[in-house]
Design a protein around this motif. Sequence first.
Motif, PDB file in Angstrom:
ATOM      1  N   UNK A   1     -23.525   1.731 -12.569  1.00  0.00           N
ATOM      2  CA  UNK A   1     -23.667   2.851 -11.820  1.00  0.00           C
ATOM      3  C   UNK A   1     -23.891   2.705 -10.269  1.00  0.00           C
ATOM      4  N   UNK A   2     -24.908   1.524 -10.243  1.00  0.00           N
ATOM      5  CA  UNK A   2     -25.295   1.419  -8.888  1.00  0.00           C
ATOM      6  C   UNK A   2     -26.542   2.538  -8.700  1.00  0.00           C
ATOM      7  N   UNK A   3     -27.157   2.456  -7.550  1.00  0.00           N
ATOM      8  CA  UNK A   3     -28.167   3.733  -7.035  1.00  0.00           C
ATOM      9  C   UNK A   3     -27.883   4.126  -5.830  1.00  0.00           C
ATOM     10  N   UNK A   4     -28.557   5.198  -5.552  1.00  0.00           N
ATOM     11  CA  UNK A   4     -28.785   5.808  -4.244  1.00  0.00           C
ATOM     12  C   UNK A   4     -30.229   6.075  -3.897  1.00  0.00           C
ATOM     13  N   UNK A   5     -30.744   5.132  -2.846  1.00  0.00           N
ATOM     14  CA  UNK A   5     -31.970   5.093  -2.605  1.00  0.00           C
ATOM     15  C   UNK A   5     -32.080   6.081  -1.579  1.00  0.00           C
ATOM     16  N   UNK A   6     -32.274   7.218  -1.639  1.00  0.00           N
ATOM     17  CA  UNK A   6     -32.050   8.103  -0.746  1.00  0.00           C
ATOM     18  C   UNK A   6     -32.911   7.938   0.598  1.00  0.00           C
ATOM     19  N   UNK A   7     -32.038   8.040   1.692  1.00  0.00           N
ATOM     20  CA  UNK A   7     -32.860   8.063   3.098  1.00  0.00           C
ATOM     21  C   UNK A   7     -32.807   6.423   3.669  1.00  0.00           C
ATOM     22  N   UNK A   8     -32.405   5.516   2.678  1.00  0.00           N
ATOM     23  CA  UNK A   8     -32.582   4.222   2.746  1.00  0.00           C
ATOM     24  C   UNK A   8     -31.146   3.534   2.657  1.00  0.00           C
ATOM     25  N   UNK A   9     -30.426   3.612   1.421  1.00  0.00           N
ATOM     26  CA  UNK A   9     -29.187   2.921   1.227  1.00  0.00           C
ATOM     27  C   UNK A   9     -28.582   3.484  -0.082  1.00  0.00           C
ATOM     28  N   UNK A  10     -27.125   3.455  -0.120  1.00  0.00           N
ATOM     29  CA  UNK A  10     -26.475   4.102  -0.834  1.00  0.00           C
ATOM     30  C   UNK A  10     -25.597   3.124  -1.566  1.00  0.00           C
ATOM     31  N   UNK A  11     -25.566   2.619  -2.844  1.00  0.00           N
ATOM     32  CA  UNK A  11     -24.787   1.622  -3.450  1.00  0.00           C
ATOM     33  C   UNK A  11     -24.464   2.220  -4.644  1.00  0.00           C
ATOM     34  N   UNK A  12     -24.144   3.653  -4.738  1.00  0.00           N
ATOM     35  CA  UNK A  12     -23.931   4.143  -5.995  1.00  0.00           C
ATOM     36  C   UNK A  12     -22.109   3.918  -6.204  1.00  0.00           C
ATOM     37  N   UNK A  13     -21.941   4.065  -7.443  1.00  0.00           N
ATOM     38  CA  UNK A  13     -20.697   4.122  -8.105  1.00  0.00           C
ATOM     39  C   UNK A  13     -20.193   5.362  -8.699  1.00  0.00           C
ATOM     40  N   UNK A  14     -18.904   5.950  -8.498  1.00  0.00           N
ATOM     41  CA  UNK A  14     -18.505   7.023  -9.363  1.00  0.00           C
ATOM     42  C   UNK A  14     -18.188   6.375 -10.595  1.00  0.00           C
ATOM     43  N   UNK A  15     -17.787   7.623 -11.343  1.00  0.00           N
ATOM     44  CA  UNK A  15     -17.393   7.441 -13.036  1.00  0.00           C
ATOM     45  C   UNK A  15     -15.899   6.744 -12.977  1.00  0.00           C
ATOM     46  N   UNK A  16     -15.173   6.915 -12.114  1.00  0.00           N
ATOM     47  CA  UNK A  16     -13.790   6.459 -12.273  1.00  0.00           C
ATOM     48  C   UNK A  16     -13.598   4.982 -11.779  1.00  0.00           C
ATOM     49  N   UNK A  17     -13.905   4.805 -10.460  1.00  0.00           N
ATOM     50  CA  UNK A  17     -14.001   3.431 -10.046  1.00  0.00           C
ATOM     51  C   UNK A  17     -14.952   3.014  -9.296  1.00  0.00           C
ATOM     52  N   UNK A  18     -15.280   1.539  -9.377  1.00  0.00           N
ATOM     53  CA  UNK A  18     -16.581   1.019  -8.941  1.00  0.00           C
ATOM     54  C   UNK A  18     -15.974   0.368  -7.330  1.00  0.00           C
ATOM     55  N   UNK A  19     -16.899   0.889  -6.706  1.00  0.00           N
ATOM     56  CA  UNK A  19     -16.847   0.282  -5.201  1.00  0.00           C
ATOM     57  C   UNK A  19     -17.978  -0.794  -4.693  1.00  0.00           C
ATOM     58  N   UNK A  20     -19.090  -0.459  -5.433  1.00  0.00           N
ATOM     59  CA  UNK A  20     -20.013  -1.472  -5.253  1.00  0.00           C
ATOM     60  C   UNK A  20     -20.387  -2.421  -6.383  1.00  0.00           C
ATOM     61  N   UNK A  21     -20.785  -3.640  -5.919  1.00  0.00           N
ATOM     62  CA  UNK A  21     -20.824  -4.713  -6.815  1.00  0.00           C
ATOM     63  C   UNK A  21     -21.980  -5.686  -6.358  1.00  0.00           C
ATOM     64  N   UNK A  22     -22.839  -6.124  -7.229  1.00  0.00           N
ATOM     65  CA  UNK A  22     -23.849  -7.068  -6.917  1.00  0.00           C
ATOM     66  C   UNK A  22     -24.882  -7.653  -7.912  1.00  0.00           C
ATOM     67  N   UNK A  23     -25.786  -8.419  -7.665  1.00  0.00           N
ATOM     68  CA  UNK A  23     -26.438  -9.402  -8.756  1.00  0.00           C
ATOM     69  C   UNK A  23     -28.074  -9.039  -8.439  1.00  0.00           C
TER      70      UNK A  23
END
Length: 323
Positions: free
Chosen positions: A116-138
């Motif tokens: 799902x990723x996360x949205x750290x509001x006011x800092x950075x947004x690396x959240x993903x939608x239900x249908x497709x993933x845009x953000x990846x990471x480890x």
Amino acid sequence: MRLRSVPLGVVALLSLLVVVIALTASARSFGARSDVPAWLQAHVGNGDGQIAQVVLERARALYLKKVAQGAVKNSCYFAMDATRPGDMGNGVLGRRYYVICEAEQSFRAISSGHGSGRNLKGVVNFANGRRCAKNFGNALDSSLTAGGAYMTGEAKTSFKGYYRVGAKQDTVLLRTFIQFDGEGEAANARQRVIGGHAAQVLRGMCLRKSPKSSYADHDGYVPFGKLVDYAGGRSNGCTSWSPADARQMIAMVKNNPTTLYIYPESRDIAAVAKAGAYWNASCLKEIGTPKFWPRKTLEPIIAQYKKDHPEPPPQPVPICKGS
């Protein structure tokens, strides 16, 4: 010794045969797909339930490598294409997780969640939608999917609580988790608690009096909640399957490890910007440019965010009404 002359026609024929053999050998040496069995190659494609060529080749190479090393004896191996849609709409899930058993000439494509990723509001947004993933990471605590090579590890079954299945009838949710061990960028999979499990969770928890239960606490209470199936949703970075598929997956690898290859890796994500890597066309149109968040970049940001936004102290689970 007297040498006999060979007719020119025979010489020409032999020369032609040599050329044909040489061309055939050359074609085989350059044919990257020649070693993939024809029955398996028939499943290669970009449609739902098909597997992309690069995903199959990497998953197969990983499996054969681990078999040769003696690390795997399982007759099946897994692959996942996280560039494909997870939710096709109208209650239809995308089939992007593959179970390949070459000895049985068996190929299955099933659904699986992405991080799902996360949205750290006011800092950075690396959240993903239900249908497709845009953000990846480890990164730790990122809830992102990390592509690469994995091995399935031990199975851990844990008690989650009770839930209602009928009029005055409750049952236990025991969820089994298959730990993954990764390599390269995915080497911290165990530290991140990344693995495979059923996409089920209990929500709205409360405590119900049930002193006869073997799971009761010292006061005779057990956790009780509402069962939620999120097979069409996102995970915290793990591979989540539908309950029915999870039972089959777990049975296949329990005490019998195998390999899992997840696409894409960071190199593939970087190459997309140069139009040099495979990506599902439908999702690419939707997300624009995908991004890989390396742990060295993202982990300090997450750590600082947690420091600046401390979580409130945990509240006690309430007693169920009527309990």
